[in-house]
Design an enzyme around this catalytic site. Structure first.
Site, mmCIF file in Angstrom:
data_model
loop_
_atom_site.group_PDB
_atom_site.id
_atom_site.type_symbol
_atom_site.label_atom_id
_atom_site.label_comp_id
_atom_site.label_asym_id
_atom_site.label_seq_id
_atom_site.Cartn_x
_atom_site.Cartn_y
_atom_site.Cartn_z
ATOM 1 N NE ARG A 258 -3.623 -2.494 2.271
ATOM 2 C CZ ARG A 258 -4.542 -2.843 3.161
ATOM 3 N NH1 ARG A 258 -4.829 -2.039 4.168
ATOM 4 N NH2 ARG A 258 -5.192 -3.993 3.048
ATOM 5 N NE ARG A 273 -1.266 5.646 8.727
ATOM 6 C CZ ARG A 273 -2.555 5.294 8.687
ATOM 7 N NH1 ARG A 273 -3.041 4.766 7.583
ATOM 8 N NH2 ARG A 273 -3.331 5.473 9.725
ATOM 9 C CD GLU A 347 -8.476 -0.865 10.453
ATOM 10 O OE1 GLU A 347 -8.442 -1.635 9.470
ATOM 11 O OE2 GLU A 347 -8.588 0.362 10.358
ATOM 12 C CB SER A 350 -11.362 -4.452 8.393
ATOM 13 O OG SER A 350 -10.827 -3.308 8.998
ATOM 14 N NE ARG A 389 -1.602 -1.309 11.425
ATOM 15 C CZ ARG A 389 -2.478 -0.466 10.875
ATOM 16 N NH1 ARG A 389 -3.756 -0.524 11.223
ATOM 17 N NH2 ARG A 389 -2.081 0.433 9.986
#
Length: 426
Positions: A258, A273, A347, A350, A389
């Site tokens: 990403r 991130r 987070e 999801s 993460r």
């Protein structure tokens, strides 16, 4: 993609969905283009029918009548070409607008502008209270020589990192544990390509909209996928499945990429991130039923929760608000894991439900045994685990006063029985 019939019947519902999800699409323009396209196609069909009728009658006509009929055919061909040209212009405009329409959410999705207005459903696990001054994951990782940000940036630029030694082993242990858990739950394991065609990215709903977040290989017209959701969901693209084959339950381990465009200066510290990570993704393809979709939404959420519980990580589950949902998502649950250095639940997972939004784009159907008609499937997906993460809460919550890390019990078999990560002199 949405069924245009639904938009024609209730345009206000889709205007509201577009507004609630913070997307920009002109529903009135779409309906106007739709009507123009339908009119042009109807007129073209009428012209073709009239041409066929005249063509069949010509052998029975006198010479004068034939000349008149041929003149009519010439005029019809000209009109046919004009309508055909008009359709060629209108169809791409219609298709482009259709791809922008946001799917309305379930009624119990909270209205909100962004992730700050997601609604907590419940908390699980106990947040650890330290009797010493805890370090953050990067301090721990550097001291233990298991994380190297400096050389990661030297090799690949900002938001890159290197995991080494026990850091790499812990990373793989988390992924292998999650994969073994999902296989044990009956999900079929996949190893998938991560270079995807535009068609596949569009089919799963990432294009248009996420181009800026995607690493695009323009020379080869391919894209680095940001999640294995893309190849897993598109695996049966343009296929008609048998009803008895459903549900399809798939799980894949893949690297994910990403660009994090627009995130300059945000979450630049540590492993939160980053541009590249590895993820275990679960995907369900099921029958076209709201009740069945809801059942599997609960199931995939529970799978991710069980992994968090096995790792003994405190977390909370949130019902994601409208403004934080993607174009095609009907409803999404986030799992947010407690990260001491951020003093918050953040987070890590999801779980998304799409109904037939992705399947329509992918032309993914099954034959309904009762009607014998081809029906679009429903699709769902969820992160089982994403690393590094998830290493943030693991390293920070399992740290000891001497700077060592206790390895979560369920991961020890994947690290040759090792119980701690520590410096040699400890």
């Amino acid at each position: 993609m949405i069924d245009i019939k639904q938009i024609r019947e209730n345009p206000e519902r889709f205007k509201k969905a577009t507004k609630d999800k913070n997307f920009d699409v002109d529903i009135d323009k779409l309906l106007e283009t739709d009507q123009q396209l339908r009119d042009a196609k109807k007129q073209l069909q009428d012209i073709v029918s009239e041409k066929n009728h005249i063509g069949k009658s010509i052998p029975k006509l006198s010479n004068d009548e034939k000349q008149s009929a041929l003149a009519q055919l010439s005029e019809l061909k000209q009109r046919e070409a004009e309508h055909d040209e008009n359709i060629k212009k209108l169809q791409p405009e219609f298709d482009e607008l259709m791809l922008l329409v946001a799917q309305p959410t379930d009624e119990d999705v909270p209205l909100g502008k962004d992730d700050t207005e997601n609604v907590e459903i419940r908390k699980e696990g106990k947040v650890r209270q330290f009797d010493f001054e805890p370090k953050d994951h990067l301090q721990l990782g550097l001291a233990l020589d298991i994380i190297d940000i400096e050389r990661g940036v030297k090799l690949s630029g900002s938001r890159n990192y290197i995991l080494k030694g026990d850091g790499a082993l812990l990373h793989w242990a988390v992924l292998r544990f999650a994969m073994d858990y999902m296989v044990g739950k009956g999900y079929v394991p996949f190893s998938v390509p991560i270079l995807m065609k535009d068609e596949t990215m569009t089919g799963t709903g990432f294009f248009p909209g996420s181009e800026d977040q995607t690493y695009q290989m323009e020379k080869d017209q391919l894209n680095l996928a940001g999640t294995a959701e893309v190849p897993l969901t598109a695996y049966h693209m343009r296929e008609i499945l048998k009803a008895e084959e459903l549900p399809k339950k798939y799980v894949a381990m893949s690297s994910c990429f990403r660009r994090e465009a627009g995130a300059a200066g945000k979450d630049t510290y540590g492993l939160y991130r980053i541009h590249q990570f590895d993820k275990i993704e679960q995907v369900v393809i099921c029958e076209n039923s709201v009740e069945v979709s809801n059942k599997f939404h609960d199931e995939i959420l529970a799978n991710a929760e069980h992994v968090c519980q096995a790792l003994e990580l405190p977390y909370r589950v949130a019902n994601v608000c409208t403004g934080d949902l993607g174009r095609g998502q009907v409803k999404k649950f986030d799992i947010e894991t407690w990260m001491p250095s951020r003093n918050n639940y953040c987070e890590t997972h999801s779980a998304s439900k799409f109904y037939e939004f992705q399947a329509r784009r992918l032309n993914l159907r099954y034959k309904d045994p009762s009607t014998r008609k081809n029906v679009f499937c429903h699709t769902l997906n969820n992160t089982v685990i994403a690393s590094p993460r998830i290493l943030i809460p693991i390293l920070e919550l399992y740290q000891n006063a001497d700077g060592s890390i206790t390895i979560p019990e369920v991961l020890r078999p994947y690290m040759n029985g090792k119980e701690k990560i520590a410096n040699k002199d400890l």
